[in-house]
Design a protein around this motif. Structure first.
Motif, mmCIF file in Angstrom:
data_model
loop_
_atom_site.group_PDB
_atom_site.id
_atom_site.type_symbol
_atom_site.label_atom_id
_atom_site.label_comp_id
_atom_site.label_asym_id
_atom_site.label_seq_id
_atom_site.Cartn_x
_atom_site.Cartn_y
_atom_site.Cartn_z
ATOM 1 N N UNK A 78 62.491 13.429 -0.567
ATOM 2 C CA UNK A 78 62.868 12.927 0.755
ATOM 3 C C UNK A 78 62.693 11.439 0.954
ATOM 4 N N UNK A 79 62.443 10.695 -0.109
ATOM 5 C CA UNK A 79 62.231 9.261 0.000
ATOM 6 C C UNK A 79 63.528 8.486 0.147
ATOM 7 N N UNK A 80 63.384 7.229 0.519
ATOM 8 C CA UNK A 80 64.522 6.337 0.719
ATOM 9 C C UNK A 80 64.392 5.156 -0.246
ATOM 10 N N UNK A 81 65.276 4.178 -0.083
ATOM 11 C CA UNK A 81 65.196 2.970 -0.909
ATOM 12 C C UNK A 81 63.849 2.278 -0.736
ATOM 13 N N UNK A 82 63.320 2.318 0.469
ATOM 14 C CA UNK A 82 62.010 1.707 0.724
ATOM 15 C C UNK A 82 60.945 2.377 -0.147
ATOM 16 N N UNK A 83 61.003 3.685 -0.274
ATOM 17 C CA UNK A 83 60.056 4.415 -1.110
ATOM 18 C C UNK A 83 60.200 4.049 -2.581
ATOM 19 N N UNK A 84 61.449 3.896 -3.024
ATOM 20 C CA UNK A 84 61.699 3.502 -4.414
ATOM 21 C C UNK A 84 61.122 2.113 -4.669
#
Length: 159
Positions: A78-84
């Motif tokens: 469920x992560x986004x680019x910010x998480x990456x």
């Protein structure tokens, strides 16, 4: 003297595998260094265009594997680019802040912090995403280890 040359070449290959765990060590540079030193110490004759083509394609796979496995690990949970990005930054900074364990804790905390700060995710979701970043990192290490082993095996087949 030949033994010394081989010790140097094999040391470069070993250091390239250390770079799997400590991403600040450029694995590709050490692999290529081993190939080039073999050519300088012994001969470049075995290294035809096909050798360099195969090695070049495998290097592209190394770079791609690093990014893709991390992205899949984070996004699957469920992560986004910010998480990456948080995971990647944590991966680079973690080992310096917390030697040895920072390689796991860094991406985990980086993904959590990025998701909480940037996307205002709740803590439980962010922890799940952080867990995904660790899975992505471990998958990346395994994938890149296999690719690097293939590069070295191909090197020994050619020579």
């Amino acid at each position: 003297m030949e033994i010394v040359y081989w010790v140097i070449i094999i040391a470069l290959f070993v250091i390239s595998f250390v770079g799997l765990i400590y991403p600040i060590i450029p694995s590709v540079v050490f692999l290529l260094g081993g190939f080039l030193l073999y050519g300088i110490f012994f001969s470049f004759e075995p290294f035809n265009w096909f050798f360099w083509l195969v090695q070049g394609l495998l290097i592209v796979l190394l770079f791609g594997a690093d990014f893709v496995t991390n992205m899949i690990g984070v996004k699957k949970y469920g992560g986004t680019k910010a998480g990456v990005w948080g995971s990647t930054i944590g991966l680079l900074v973690g080992p310096f802040v917390i030697p040895f364990l920072g390689i796991i804790i860094g991406p985990f905390l980086g993904a959590i912090l990025a998701e909480v700060i940037v996307n205002k995710k709740d803590f439980k979701s962010a922890v799940s995403i952080g867990f995904g970043s660790v899975i992505g990192f471990v998958s990346s290490v395994i994938t890149k280890g296999v690719i690097q082993a293939l590069q070295i095996i191909y090197f020994f087949i050619v020579i």
